[in-house]
Structures are given as C-alpha cells and as structure tokens.
Design a protein around this motif. Structure first.
Motif, PDB file in Angstrom:
ATOM      1  N   LEU A  17       0.831  -1.210   0.000  1.00 22.81           N
ATOM      2  CA  LEU A  17       0.000   0.000   0.000  1.00 22.81           C
ATOM      3  C   LEU A  17       0.864   1.257   0.000  1.00 22.81           C
ATOM      4  O   LEU A  17       0.542   2.240  -0.677  1.00 22.81           O
ATOM      5  CB  LEU A  17      -0.934   0.008   1.213  1.00 22.81           C
ATOM      6  CG  LEU A  17      -2.117  -0.947   1.153  1.00 22.81           C
ATOM      7  CD1 LEU A  17      -2.864  -0.954   2.484  1.00 22.81           C
ATOM      8  CD2 LEU A  17      -3.044  -0.566   0.029  1.00 22.81           C
ATOM      9  N   ALA A  18       1.963   1.228   0.748  1.00 22.68           N
ATOM     10  CA  ALA A  18       2.858   2.381   0.779  1.00 22.68           C
ATOM     11  C   ALA A  18       3.469   2.636  -0.590  1.00 22.68           C
ATOM     12  O   ALA A  18       3.578   3.793  -1.022  1.00 22.68           O
ATOM     13  CB  ALA A  18       3.947   2.178   1.824  1.00 22.68           C
ATOM     14  N   LEU A  19       3.874   1.589  -1.287  1.00 24.85           N
ATOM     15  CA  LEU A  19       4.437   1.775  -2.625  1.00 24.85           C
ATOM     16  C   LEU A  19       3.406   2.330  -3.599  1.00 24.85           C
ATOM     17  O   LEU A  19       3.711   3.211  -4.404  1.00 24.85           O
ATOM     18  CB  LEU A  19       5.022   0.463  -3.150  1.00 24.85           C
ATOM     19  CG  LEU A  19       6.341   0.025  -2.531  1.00 24.85           C
ATOM     20  CD1 LEU A  19       6.731  -1.367  -3.017  1.00 24.85           C
ATOM     21  CD2 LEU A  19       7.440   1.020  -2.849  1.00 24.85           C
ATOM     22  N   PHE A  74      18.127  -1.287   5.325  1.00 22.23           N
ATOM     23  CA  PHE A  74      17.710  -0.949   3.967  1.00 22.23           C
ATOM     24  C   PHE A  74      16.230  -0.556   3.914  1.00 22.23           C
ATOM     25  O   PHE A  74      15.843   0.301   3.115  1.00 22.23           O
ATOM     26  CB  PHE A  74      18.001  -2.104   3.006  1.00 22.23           C
ATOM     27  CG  PHE A  74      19.433  -2.155   2.565  1.00 22.23           C
ATOM     28  CD1 PHE A  74      19.899  -1.296   1.595  1.00 22.23           C
ATOM     29  CD2 PHE A  74      20.314  -3.051   3.134  1.00 22.23           C
ATOM     30  CE1 PHE A  74      21.221  -1.328   1.186  1.00 22.23           C
ATOM     31  CE2 PHE A  74      21.636  -3.100   2.742  1.00 22.23           C
ATOM     32  CZ  PHE A  74      22.095  -2.228   1.760  1.00 22.23           C
ATOM     33  N   GLY A  75      15.399  -1.165   4.751  1.00 28.37           N
ATOM     34  CA  GLY A  75      13.984  -0.786   4.798  1.00 28.37           C
ATOM     35  C   GLY A  75      13.796   0.650   5.265  1.00 28.37           C
ATOM     36  O   GLY A  75      12.982   1.397   4.716  1.00 28.37           O
ATOM     37  N   ILE A  76      14.566   1.054   6.259  1.00 26.26           N
ATOM     38  CA  ILE A  76      14.498   2.436   6.728  1.00 26.26           C
ATOM     39  C   ILE A  76      15.014   3.385   5.646  1.00 26.26           C
ATOM     40  O   ILE A  76      14.480   4.479   5.451  1.00 26.26           O
ATOM     41  CB  ILE A  76      15.250   2.590   8.058  1.00 26.26           C
ATOM     42  CG1 ILE A  76      14.471   1.855   9.152  1.00 26.26           C
ATOM     43  CG2 ILE A  76      15.444   4.059   8.429  1.00 26.26           C
ATOM     44  CD1 ILE A  76      15.181   1.734  10.471  1.00 26.26           C
ATOM     45  N   LEU A  77      16.059   2.956   4.916  1.00 24.60           N
ATOM     46  CA  LEU A  77      16.555   3.773   3.808  1.00 24.60           C
ATOM     47  C   LEU A  77      15.501   3.938   2.714  1.00 24.60           C
ATOM     48  O   LEU A  77      15.375   5.020   2.127  1.00 24.60           O
ATOM     49  CB  LEU A  77      17.832   3.167   3.226  1.00 24.60           C
ATOM     50  CG  LEU A  77      19.098   3.326   4.062  1.00 24.60           C
ATOM     51  CD1 LEU A  77      20.246   2.538   3.444  1.00 24.60           C
ATOM     52  CD2 LEU A  77      19.459   4.779   4.223  1.00 24.60           C
ATOM     53  N   VAL A  78      14.744   2.886   2.426  1.00 24.59           N
ATOM     54  CA  VAL A  78      13.677   2.979   1.421  1.00 24.59           C
ATOM     55  C   VAL A  78      12.661   4.036   1.838  1.00 24.59           C
ATOM     56  O   VAL A  78      12.276   4.898   1.045  1.00 24.59           O
ATOM     57  CB  VAL A  78      12.980   1.611   1.201  1.00 24.59           C
ATOM     58  CG1 VAL A  78      11.699   1.773   0.406  1.00 24.59           C
ATOM     59  CG2 VAL A  78      13.905   0.644   0.514  1.00 24.59           C
ATOM     60  N   ILE A  79      12.246   3.985   3.090  1.00 20.53           N
ATOM     61  CA  ILE A  79      11.283   4.974   3.586  1.00 20.53           C
ATOM     62  C   ILE A  79      11.879   6.375   3.494  1.00 20.53           C
ATOM     63  O   ILE A  79      11.209   7.326   3.086  1.00 20.53           O
ATOM     64  CB  ILE A  79      10.855   4.632   5.033  1.00 20.53           C
ATOM     65  CG1 ILE A  79      10.005   3.359   5.028  1.00 20.53           C
ATOM     66  CG2 ILE A  79      10.089   5.783   5.667  1.00 20.53           C
ATOM     67  CD1 ILE A  79       9.685   2.820   6.405  1.00 20.53           C
TER      68      ILE A  79
END
Length: 122
Positions: A17-19, A74-79
């Motif tokens: 949903l975020a994407l 990496f997940g935090i970097l994506v956000i």
C-alpha cells in the motif's frame, strides 16, 4: 500481539500500500497533502509491523540474523528515500539521484526480505 508476528501478511500489505501511495503521490502533477499524509501513516505501520517481525524472528533463525539487521537498515533507507523524493519534488528540486538510489535500495530490501528465513527460498 501475535497478529503482528504470526504471518508476514500485515507487513507485506502495508509496504505494498505504501508503494502504491508513493507512486500516486510521486507521479501526480501537483502535490496532494492527503496522499502524502496517508503515506506517512503507512510508514508508521511498516515500522511497527516490521519491528515486531524483527524481534520475533531474528533470534529464531540464527544463520540469517545479520540479513535481518541489513534488511531493517535498507527498509528504513527505502522509507527515507521515498520521503526525500516527495519533499524535493514539492520544493521543485531535482530528484533523479534519489530515484536511482530508491530503486537500488528497494531491490536489495525486497531480495533480503524475501530470501531470509520467513520469506521465499531463491
């Protein structure tokens, strides 16, 4: 709170949903505050569900523990890149470099998330 860690469905649903919200906000011709605020709520849900999965599964799967640590990073970097792209677009600044970094970091995050112990076996 086993609904957070019994399966990965909640976490996967929140990041999908975020994407979707991110691409709607990023490709829109004018900034939309409502979509951006909904996306920020999704960030919070991603971090909560991901943090719960991290706490539950990291100790259970010792051989891939460092992969979970890297996936969190990496997940935090994506956000972060998602937010930087939207804010820089709103300010009229160039975003090309951030799009490239976003694509690379997203691919690494998806690979790490799907190939570790509770994901798919590639």
């Amino acid at each position: 709170m086993s609904f957070l860690t019994s399966t990965t469905h909640l976490h996967i649903t929140t990041w999908v949903l975020a994407l979707v919200l991110f691409f709607i906000a990023a490709l829109a011709s004018k900034p939309n505050k409502g979509v951006h605020m909904a996306l920020r709520v999704m960030y919070i849900l991603i971090i909560i569900s991901g943090g719960a999965l991290f706490m539950e599964w990291r100790s259970n799967i010792a051989e891939s523990g460092m992969y979970y640590d890297m996936k969190v990073l990496f997940g935090i970097l994506v956000i972060g890149f998602m937010e930087m792209i939207l804010v820089r677009k709103k300010k009229g600044k160039p975003t090309t470099m951030f799009w490239a970094l976003f694509a690379i970091v997203l691919a690494v995050t998806l690979y790490l998330g799907l190939s570790t112990g509770i994901g798919m076996n590639f």
